[in-house]
Design a protein around this motif. Structure first.
Motif: not given
Length: 216
Positions: A11-12, A14, A92, A112, A132, A134, A152
């Motif tokens: 995963p991308r 940030s 994010r 994200e 993405d 996590e 991801r």
């Protein structure tokens, strides 16, 4: 789905982009909040609000972020009985260090998301479209993924009693770091990555899905 030698792709994710200075703000329904610091307690209604570059701390019974827009937000040290983000737009978001009874992200559009060092009784990602994610160092009693579209996604050092992946569509979903006691439907794990040991544990569920009777 076709695999490459690099599969599963990581995963991308940030960290949220937060300003150096945050102003205290009062939460309210449909609020438009930028660079705000929120302290939540009791029952908090932030449904359809816009939160950008914000931090949240909470010791609350219920936090309602239904339909909210969440961009560059960090939730730290949270204790929330019910955190509702149904149909929210998330980009994010990091939630870390705390305890959540129900985390409802059903129908959300996610780009994200990081869940770290959390205890969660019930995580609902049903019908979510998520890219993405996590999830690390978490204990999650039940994970619901029916009809979710996941790309991801990676679990690390995380445990769960039950995972319901029925109807899930997955690409680059890494379950090797998820210690799950049971999966309700092994046939819906197409597109995921598992260890050999995990596949052995799933053998009875896979056999049942194929109509195979196991007898010694």
């Amino acid at each position: 789905m076709p695999r490459t030698t690099e599969s599963p792709a990581a995963p991308r994710v940030s960290p949220p982009d937060l300003p150096d200075v945050l102003e205290s703000a009062t939460p309210r329904r449909s609020a438009d909040l930028l660079a705000a610091s929120l302290e939540l307690n009791g029952d908090t209604d932030l449904a359809y609000a816009s939160l950008e570059q914000c931090t949240l701390r909470a010791d609350a019974d219920a936090v309602d972020l239904t339909g909210a827009t969440i961009l560059d937000v960090a939730m730290t040290g949270v204790r929330i009985a019910s955190l509702k983000m149904r149909d929210a737009g998330v980009r994010r978001l990091r939630i870390s260090d705390g305890r959540i009874g129900t985390l409802d992200l059903s129908g959300a559009r996610i780009d994200e998301l990081e869940l770290r060092d959390l205890r969660i009784d019930y995580l609902n990602l049903g019908a979510a479209r998520a890219t993405d994610i996590e999830i690390s160092g978490c204990s999650i009693r039940t994970i619901d993924l029916p009809q979710a579209e996941l790309t991801r996604v990676r679990f690390a050092d995380t445990s769960s009693d039950e995972v319901d992946p029925r109807g899930m569509r997955a690409r680059d979903v890494d379950l090797r770091g998820l210690d799950a006691l049971s999966y309700l439907d092994a046939n819906s794990l197409r597109g995921t990555t598992l260890t050999g040991y995990q596949v052995q544990q799933l053998a009875p569920v896979i056999a049942a899905g194929l109509g195979i009777q196991l007898k010694d």
